[in-house]
Design a protein around this motif. Structure first.
Motif, PDB file in Angstrom:
ATOM      1  N   ASP A  96       9.017  -9.367   9.077  1.00 36.06           N
ATOM      2  CA  ASP A  96       9.276 -10.738   8.662  1.00 36.06           C
ATOM      3  C   ASP A  96       8.102 -11.298   7.861  1.00 36.06           C
ATOM      4  O   ASP A  96       8.294 -11.954   6.837  1.00 36.06           O
ATOM      5  N   PHE A  99       8.093 -10.035   4.351  1.00 34.66           N
ATOM      6  CA  PHE A  99       9.096 -10.668   3.501  1.00 34.66           C
ATOM      7  C   PHE A  99       8.920 -12.188   3.408  1.00 34.66           C
ATOM      8  O   PHE A  99       9.700 -12.861   2.758  1.00 34.66           O
ATOM      9  N   GLY A 100       7.929 -12.738   4.068  1.00 33.85           N
ATOM     10  CA  GLY A 100       7.660 -14.165   4.004  1.00 33.85           C
ATOM     11  C   GLY A 100       8.596 -15.015   4.828  1.00 33.85           C
ATOM     12  O   GLY A 100       8.725 -16.212   4.590  1.00 33.85           O
ATOM     13  N   LEU A 101       9.239 -14.415   5.834  1.00 33.36           N
ATOM     14  CA  LEU A 101      10.170 -15.170   6.678  1.00 33.36           C
ATOM     15  C   LEU A 101       9.418 -15.924   7.771  1.00 33.36           C
ATOM     16  O   LEU A 101       8.423 -15.438   8.313  1.00 33.36           O
ATOM     17  N   THR A 125      10.708 -21.851   3.684  1.00 31.16           N
ATOM     18  CA  THR A 125      10.383 -21.301   2.377  1.00 31.16           C
ATOM     19  C   THR A 125      11.643 -20.774   1.696  1.00 31.16           C
ATOM     20  O   THR A 125      12.704 -20.634   2.325  1.00 31.16           O
ATOM     21  N   ASP A 126      11.496 -20.428   0.436  1.00 33.94           N
ATOM     22  CA  ASP A 126      12.606 -19.814  -0.286  1.00 33.94           C
ATOM     23  C   ASP A 126      12.986 -18.469   0.323  1.00 33.94           C
ATOM     24  O   ASP A 126      14.147 -18.073   0.270  1.00 33.94           O
ATOM     25  N   ALA A 127      12.023 -17.767   0.916  1.00 29.47           N
ATOM     26  CA  ALA A 127      12.326 -16.491   1.574  1.00 29.47           C
ATOM     27  C   ALA A 127      13.306 -16.708   2.723  1.00 29.47           C
ATOM     28  O   ALA A 127      14.238 -15.911   2.913  1.00 29.47           O
ATOM     29  N   ASP A 128      13.123 -17.776   3.484  1.00 27.84           N
ATOM     30  CA  ASP A 128      14.051 -18.090   4.578  1.00 27.84           C
ATOM     31  C   ASP A 128      15.439 -18.381   4.019  1.00 27.84           C
ATOM     32  O   ASP A 128      16.439 -17.889   4.541  1.00 27.84           O
ATOM     33  N   THR A 130      16.786 -17.405   1.188  1.00 21.60           N
ATOM     34  CA  THR A 130      17.383 -16.186   0.637  1.00 21.60           C
ATOM     35  C   THR A 130      17.888 -15.279   1.749  1.00 21.60           C
ATOM     36  O   THR A 130      19.014 -14.765   1.690  1.00 21.60           O
ATOM     37  N   TRP A 131      17.070 -15.088   2.783  1.00 23.05           N
ATOM     38  CA  TRP A 131      17.458 -14.197   3.876  1.00 23.05           C
ATOM     39  C   TRP A 131      18.673 -14.743   4.612  1.00 23.05           C
ATOM     40  O   TRP A 131      19.609 -14.007   4.911  1.00 23.05           O
TER      41      TRP A 131
END
Length: 170
Positions: A96, A99-101, A125-128, A130-131
């Motif tokens: 995580d 991947f920046g989650l 974040t944008d990573a959250d 996107t995931w």
């Protein structure tokens, strides 16, 4: 179908959204050492405003069950369901982090079990986004709150608009 099951979930963080940062305060997320001045940052008007939203409120905070004991009564909320975080998994946490989650992301998607949800937090974040978009079948709104100010009227307008606009038939 049970109305509670049908309504979207609003996952609610405490530190930042309800207890804004700023000034000198005890370590956040540590209710046992909290002082009255710490809780003075809670706005008692938040509880009724949150309760008026057409959704199921759920604590999604490191406070876990302490949110019901320490926060809910101070802002006029009833006991709410709580996301109890599982024991950490070093391998999963490293993945995580890579991947920046946020550490909550996977658990909230699992807890929602396919239901639409809003996640109100000060660390999104944008990573959250996107995931979650790739791994959750229902509609979501990840609503970032400025931690220095907490939830504002503009935040409530955005939450209410999304809930009533996206789920007017609910």
């Amino acid at each position: 179908m049970d109305d509670r099951v049908r309504r979207p979930i609003l996952f609610l963080d405490v530190d930042g959204p309800l207890l804004p940062f700023g000034g000198e305060s005890p370590q956040l997320g540590a209710p046992a050492s909290s002082t009255d001045s710490y809780f003075a940052r809670l706005d008692p008007a938040l509880g009724p405003r949150l309760a008026a939203l057409p959704c199921e409120l759920v604590w999604a905070t490191a406070w876990e069950d302490d949110a019901n004991a320490e926060i809910a009564p101070r802002i006029g909320l009833p006991q709410l369901p709580v996301v109890n975080w599982p024991a950490s998994s070093d391998e999963r946490e490293r993945e995580d982090e890579w991947f920046g989650l946020h550490w909550k992301t996977r658990y909230l998607v699992h807890w929602a079990a396919g239901r639409p949800f809003i996640w109100v937090d000060d660390e999104l974040t944008d990573a959250d986004r996107t995931w979650i978009s790739a791994n959750h079948p229902a509609s979501t709104l990840l609503h970032l709150v400025e931690s220095s100010r907490g939830l504002t009227a503009a935040d409530f307008t955005a939450l209410d608009d999304w809930l009533r606009g996206s789920f007017a038939a609910w």
